[in-house]
Structures are given as structure tokens and as C-alpha cells.
Design a protein around this motif. Structure first.
Motif, PDB file in Angstrom:
ATOM      1  N   ASN A   1       0.802  -1.224   0.000  1.00 21.42           N
ATOM      2  CA  ASN A   1       0.000   0.000   0.000  1.00 21.42           C
ATOM      3  C   ASN A   1       0.835   1.275   0.000  1.00 21.42           C
ATOM      4  O   ASN A   1       0.304   2.354  -0.239  1.00 21.42           O
ATOM      5  CB  ASN A   1      -1.022  -0.033   1.145  1.00 21.42           C
TER       6      ASN A   1
ATOM      7  N   TYR B   1      -7.150   4.966  -8.009  1.00 23.57           N
ATOM      8  CA  TYR B   1      -7.683   6.290  -7.657  1.00 23.57           C
ATOM      9  C   TYR B   1      -6.575   7.310  -7.425  1.00 23.57           C
ATOM     10  O   TYR B   1      -6.816   8.508  -7.481  1.00 23.57           O
ATOM     11  CB  TYR B   1      -8.679   6.246  -6.495  1.00 23.57           C
TER      12      TYR B   1
ATOM     13  N   ARG C   1     -17.720   1.211  -1.090  1.00 19.66           N
ATOM     14  CA  ARG C   1     -16.427   1.873  -0.827  1.00 19.66           C
ATOM     15  C   ARG C   1     -16.419   3.211  -1.576  1.00 19.66           C
ATOM     16  O   ARG C   1     -15.813   3.337  -2.636  1.00 19.66           O
ATOM     17  CB  ARG C   1     -15.250   0.981  -1.263  1.00 19.66           C
ATOM     18  N   PRO C   2     -17.094   4.223  -1.030  1.00 19.67           N
ATOM     19  CA  PRO C   2     -17.217   5.490  -1.761  1.00 19.67           C
ATOM     20  C   PRO C   2     -15.887   6.241  -1.859  1.00 19.67           C
ATOM     21  O   PRO C   2     -14.954   5.943  -1.103  1.00 19.67           O
ATOM     22  CB  PRO C   2     -18.217   6.290  -0.921  1.00 19.67           C
ATOM     23  N   ILE C   3     -15.815   7.226  -2.761  1.00 18.75           N
ATOM     24  CA  ILE C   3     -14.611   8.071  -2.850  1.00 18.75           C
ATOM     25  C   ILE C   3     -14.980   9.544  -2.602  1.00 18.75           C
ATOM     26  O   ILE C   3     -14.304  10.447  -3.084  1.00 18.75           O
ATOM     27  CB  ILE C   3     -13.856   7.885  -4.191  1.00 18.75           C
ATOM     28  N   ASP C   4     -16.058   9.753  -1.850  1.00 18.33           N
ATOM     29  CA  ASP C   4     -16.526  11.133  -1.620  1.00 18.33           C
ATOM     30  C   ASP C   4     -15.482  12.002  -0.921  1.00 18.33           C
ATOM     31  O   ASP C   4     -15.387  13.199  -1.197  1.00 18.33           O
ATOM     32  CB  ASP C   4     -17.836  11.120  -0.814  1.00 18.33           C
ATOM     33  N   GLN C   5     -14.669  11.431  -0.039  1.00 20.62           N
ATOM     34  CA  GLN C   5     -13.662  12.240   0.661  1.00 20.62           C
ATOM     35  C   GLN C   5     -12.506  12.621  -0.267  1.00 20.62           C
ATOM     36  O   GLN C   5     -11.903  13.679  -0.104  1.00 20.62           O
ATOM     37  CB  GLN C   5     -13.145  11.499   1.904  1.00 20.62           C
TER      38      GLN C   5
ATOM     39  N   SER D   1      -9.534   8.300   6.188  1.00 23.47           N
ATOM     40  CA  SER D   1      -9.378   7.508   4.964  1.00 23.47           C
ATOM     41  C   SER D   1      -7.932   7.533   4.496  1.00 23.47           C
ATOM     42  O   SER D   1      -7.359   8.601   4.247  1.00 23.47           O
ATOM     43  CB  SER D   1     -10.290   8.079   3.865  1.00 23.47           C
ATOM     44  N   VAL D   2      -7.365   6.329   4.363  1.00 20.54           N
ATOM     45  CA  VAL D   2      -5.997   6.191   3.852  1.00 20.54           C
ATOM     46  C   VAL D   2      -5.929   6.754   2.433  1.00 20.54           C
ATOM     47  O   VAL D   2      -5.083   7.583   2.099  1.00 20.54           O
ATOM     48  CB  VAL D   2      -5.594   4.689   3.834  1.00 20.54           C
ATOM     49  N   GLY D   3      -6.850   6.285   1.589  1.00 29.84           N
ATOM     50  CA  GLY D   3      -6.809   6.665   0.170  1.00 29.84           C
ATOM     51  C   GLY D   3      -6.995   8.158  -0.021  1.00 29.84           C
ATOM     52  O   GLY D   3      -6.268   8.788  -0.796  1.00 29.84           O
TER      53      GLY D   3
ATOM     54  N   ASP E   1      -6.922  -5.145   7.662  1.00 30.14           N
ATOM     55  CA  ASP E   1      -6.305  -6.068   6.698  1.00 30.14           C
ATOM     56  C   ASP E   1      -5.701  -7.303   7.367  1.00 30.14           C
ATOM     57  O   ASP E   1      -5.196  -8.199   6.675  1.00 30.14           O
ATOM     58  CB  ASP E   1      -5.228  -5.329   5.873  1.00 30.14           C
TER      59      ASP E   1
ATOM     60  N   ILE F   1     -14.033  -0.881  10.217  1.00 26.92           N
ATOM     61  CA  ILE F   1     -13.733  -0.061   9.025  1.00 26.92           C
ATOM     62  C   ILE F   1     -14.759  -0.302   7.916  1.00 26.92           C
ATOM     63  O   ILE F   1     -15.288   0.644   7.347  1.00 26.92           O
ATOM     64  CB  ILE F   1     -12.306  -0.370   8.477  1.00 26.92           C
ATOM     65  N   TYR F   2     -15.007  -1.571   7.600  1.00 26.15           N
ATOM     66  CA  TYR F   2     -15.851  -1.885   6.436  1.00 26.15           C
ATOM     67  C   TYR F   2     -17.197  -2.478   6.862  1.00 26.15           C
ATOM     68  O   TYR F   2     -17.317  -3.066   7.936  1.00 26.15           O
ATOM     69  CB  TYR F   2     -15.137  -2.876   5.511  1.00 26.15           C
TER      70      TYR F   2
ATOM     71  N   ARG G   1      -7.062 -10.516   1.472  1.00 25.66           N
ATOM     72  CA  ARG G   1      -6.704 -10.971   2.835  1.00 25.66           C
ATOM     73  C   ARG G   1      -7.519 -12.194   3.238  1.00 25.66           C
ATOM     74  O   ARG G   1      -7.022 -13.050   3.978  1.00 25.66           O
ATOM     75  CB  ARG G   1      -6.896  -9.843   3.841  1.00 25.66           C
TER      76      ARG G   1
END
Ligand code: EPU
Length: 436
Positions: free
Chosen positions: A25, A98, A124-128, A167-169, A309, A331-332, A375
Motif C-alpha cells: 500500500n 484512484y 467503498r465510496p470516494i466522496d472524501q 481515509s488512507v486513500g 487487513d 472499518i468496512y 486478505r
């Protein structure tokens, strides 16, 4: 179509030494980050996994020159890249695609990408990510599965972004968009994972000014340009944790080398609660399995909490621990799909929403199972290593997205595991073992 899988004959405690590869990652953020660099980025300790292969192909198709110097060192030269569409078929397959949004906005002021792929843990949105890009001066829209982004006046501008969710991403993507922006960007409620610190160190070594990575407030002072340089990726926390759990679950004794023990503290502490012995060295940990595993409870959280993970691998260990353990996924929404596979192996496991209740059984028994995701697939391998008899795991391409030479490393620890093709034709041999 032929199917590819692993066949494991369980029951052998893992013994010996294993060397951990570079962090997936972190690497998957550095490859897109190379687009921001004017010159050659030499990245050492690059893991050989399909996610990094795909990203290297993606940046090559954008015009980067990519050359492996040796198995784990790669030169990426983005001096002559120019804006063009990204290869959508590859982009769709991986989550880390992304990062092309932030990196291309930083480099060209415009990007067109697909919605990212990756493991399916529910929504798993990407709004942030989008919130961050908009704050830095981009217009972003999602249409027909594509993400279109363009800087309103052709360039990104520093700004303050508060992340509604850690959020990591999104943290990494905003850093990428901000490094060459004018002025200062502040990310509040930033993620603190080791790979965020590693990405910041990578960028700083090439002339960026990123401060505070590893805390929840990151400040990025935009610079005119980045220069080439050499950087080594940190060891993979999750790969190391996976071998730690595999050693503990099989009752083995394994020295796990090339690790940063600080990154493994919460995994080590959890293992100790089960009776496993974990000894820390400067850049290694020694794990000795206990003859009787004890129950424990686990709740996954952003770093420095217990990593999501590592949740499926830990669940496998707890299927063999005396008493009832409770795992809470923080988290999920949906990361327990593997429970249905463990039931086939005789586990006593029950899922209710984001909670999984496990009552320990004496032994698991080998069965045909699926790798539901990366995982979860690694967890099924650990289950197979512990189980009586043969376990056949299909869909292992998920595992190979994130574990370098998993089969080879486990074989060298004494595991009876092979990678095989299962031809579908009736007249073909039942299995073809892949050499190596
Ligand atoms: N989230 C939002 N909006 C966003 C971004 C995230 O609601 O814009 C939510 C997610 O749905 C999730 C939570 O925030 O509930 C955390 O997601 P995060 O953004 O941190 O995850 P990610 O960036 O998509 C990375 C890793 C994952 C790892 C998570 C959490 C990469 C490429 N992926 O994903 O790694 O699980 O952080 O640590 O870095 C893996 O390696 O197996 C893996 C899945």
C-alpha cells in the motif's frame, strides 16, 4: 476456462525464516506519485505483485519509461509524460488506480479515470477524495463510470480539508494533488498508517515539503517541482502480520525478517493474548506458536489500532483457540464473507452485521474453498496449513495481488503447498502443478 488455485496438505508447523517484501500500500501510492517528479525515481524494495505490475503498466501507457534494474528495484522516468486517457480496463481492476486522480491533477491540472476496483467489502465510496480535490480547486464529476476532474484555473491551489472519515486513500490522494499546488494545504483528521509516512518521506526525498505525516494533521507546502532520487519502500506490515499469524496458528517457530517491529506492535500484542510468544529484534520478530491457543477479542480500527487487513487471518487463528472470541469490524460494512468458507472446514463461526463470533474447535478439516478477496484468501491459506487433510483454494489471483511469492515463501518454511491449474476438460489430467 482453466482455473488456477493452491493445493495444501495441512498439519505441518511452519519453521525457519522468511524475508518480508516492500509494502504494497506504500508502493501503489509511489508509482502514481512518480508522475509528479521531473526526472528518474528509483524505487527499491518494490514488491513483485500483480497490483504494482498493473500500476507500472498504467504509468507506462501514460508515457513513463519504466525499467527494472533488478528484481526489486525499478526506475520510473516521467519526464516526458503528457496528458492522455488512462488505460481503463486496468484502472477498473485495482483500488489504488484512484491515486491517478491526485497525481494527474497535480501534474496536468486534469484527469480522467475510471471508478476504482479492488476488494469488495460493501460500499467503498470516494466522496472524501472528491471533497479534497474540490477544496484544492478542481471540478469533479462522475459520469458513466468515469471520474472527470479538472483544475478550475488550470492549477491546484492549497487549501484546508477536514476528512469526515479517516481515509488512507483520501489522505494520500490529497497529498498527491497538493505537492505541486500553490500555497499550503492542511489535511485534518488524516489517516496515520505507516504507508502514509512512507509516501511523505518518498516525496520529501524528491524535494516536496510534506509535514506531520503519521499524525492526524498533515501540512503540505507546495513546491515548484520535484527532482529525481532513490527511495526504498518500507517492509509490508500486513505481509509480516500474515506470516506471524501463520506461524502461531500452525504451532510453528518462524523468524520474520526485514520488518519494522513498531508497525507490528498491535498485532504482536493480540498474538500474545492468545498465548503465542513474540520476540522483538531490531528488524525482525520471532514468533513461537503455543500448544494451547486462548480466545481473545479484536476490534479493527485505523492505525495505530488493529488493522482491518489482518482481521481474516486473525479470525482463522481464533477458530482453533479455546473459548469464544468476538471480532468487531470497525472499518468496512462487509468483511466477513470468508466465514462461509471456514464453515466448510468445520469452524464454529457466526456473523451478525459487523460482528463475528467464533467458538474454538479442536481442528479444522481440509475442504475445497474460495479466496473471497486478498486478505480473506491469505486467511484461507493459513486455515489450509492448519487443517487435517487437503484444502484446495480457488480464485487465488486475489492473493497474488498483494503477496509476493506466497507459495515459494511458505514452501521454504516447510509447508506442503503447490500452485496448480485445474483444467476443465474431462480428458485432461486432474491437476497440473506449477513448477517452483
Ligand atoms: N471511505 C469513505 N469515503 C471515502 C473514502 C473512504 O466513506 O472517500 C470509507 C471506506 O468505505 C471505509 C473507510 O472509509 O469504510 C476507510 O477506507 P480507506 O479510504 O481508508 O480505505 P482505502 O484507501 O480504500 C486502503 C487500503 C486497504 C485498507 C484500507 C484501510 C490501499 C490501496 N488500500 O483502502 O487495503 O483496507 O486502506 O486500512 O491502500 C488490502 O491491502 O487488503 C486493502 C484492502
Amino acid at each position: 476456462m482453466e482455473r488456477y488455485g493452491y493445493v495444501i496438505n495441512g498439519g505441518t508447523p511452519l519453521k525457519g525464516e522468511v524475508v518480508i517484501s516492500g509494502a504494497k500500500n506504500a508502493a501503489v501510492a509511489m508509482i502514481p506519485a512518480a508522475l509528479l517528479v521531473d526526472g528518474v525515481c528509483r524505487i527499491e524494495n518494490m514488491p513483485h505483485i500483480s497490483d504494482t505490475d498493473m500500476l507500472l503498466t498504467i504509468v507506462s501507457e501514460l508515457g513513463a519509461k519504466v525499467r527494472f534494474v533488478n528484481r526489486s528495484t525499478v526506475d520510473i522516468d516521467c519526464t516526458h509524460v503528457s496528458f492522455r486517457d488512462t488505460p481503463f480496463d486496468l484502472m477498473r481492476k485495482i483500488r489504488a488506480s484512484y491515486y491517478l486522480i491526485g497525481a494527474m491533477l497535480g501534474r496536468f491540472g486534469v484527469s480522467k479515470t475510471t471508478m476504482p476496483g479492488g476488494c469488495n467489502f460493501g460500499e467503498r465510496p470516494i466522496d472524501q477524495h472528491i471533497k479534497g480535490m474540490e477544496a484544492l480547486g478542481a471540478d469533479v464529476s462522475i459520469q458513466h463510470g468515469f471520474v472527470y476532474a479538472s483544475a478550475r484555473d488550470g492549477k491546484m491551489h492549497g487549501s484546508k480539508v477536514y476528512l469526515d472519515k479517516v481515509s488512507v486513500g483520501a489522505t494520500i490522494n490529497i497529498i498527491l494533488a497538493a505537492v505541486l499546488a500553490s500555497g499550503r494545504t492542511i489535511i485534518e483528521n488524516a489517516a496515520r498508517e505507516p504507508h502514509i509516512v512512507d509516501l511523505a518521506n518518498f516525496l520529501n526525498s524528491m524535494g516536496a515539503d510534506v509535514r506531520g505525516a503519521g499524525t492526524d494533521t498533515i501540512k503540505i507546502y507546495g513546491v515548484e517541482k520535484l527532482h529525481g532520487g532513490t527511495y526504498a519502500v518500507i517492509p509490508d506490515q500486513i505481509e509480516a502480520g500474515t506470516y506471524m499469524v501463520a506461524a502461531a496458528a500452525t504451532g510453528g517457530e518462524v523468524l520474520i525478517k526485514n520488518v519494522i517491529p513498531k508497525h507490528l506492535e498491535c498485532i504482536s500484542d493480540k498474538l500474545r493474548e492468545t498465548g503465542t510468544i513474540v520476540q522483538k529484534y531490531e528488524d525482525a520478530v520471532l514468533v513461537k506458536g503455543a500448544s494451547n491457543l486462548h480466545k481473545t477479542n479484536v476490534k479493527t480500527m485505523p492505525y495505530p489500532g488493529f488493522p482491518t487487513d489482518m482481521q481474516p487471518q486473525m479470525a482463522v487463528l481464533l477458530t482453533m483457540a479455546s473459548g469464544t472470541s468476538v471480532i468487531t469490524e470497525g472499518i468496512y460494512d462487509n468483511r466477513f464473507k470468508y466465514a462461509q468458507e471456514l464453515l466448510k472446514m468445520g469452524a464454529d463461526i457466526h456473523v451478525e452485521g459487523k460482528v463475528c463470533i467464533i467458538s474454538g474447535v479442536k481442528t479444522l478439516t481440509g475442504a475445497p474453498v474460495m479466496a473471497c478477496d486478498l486478505r480473506a484468501g491469505a486467511a484461507m491459506v493459513i486455515a489450509g496449513l492448519c487443517a487435517e487433510g487437503e484444502t484446495v483454494i480457488e480464485d487465488v489471483h486475489y492473493i497474488e495481488r498483494g503477496y509476493e511469492d506466497f507459495v515459494g515463501k511458505l514452501k521454504r518454511l516447510g509447508a506442503d503447498i503447490s500452485a496448480v491449474w485445474f483444467p476443465d476438460r474431462d480428458d485432461a489430467p486432474a491437476r497440473i502443478t506449477i513448477a517452483g
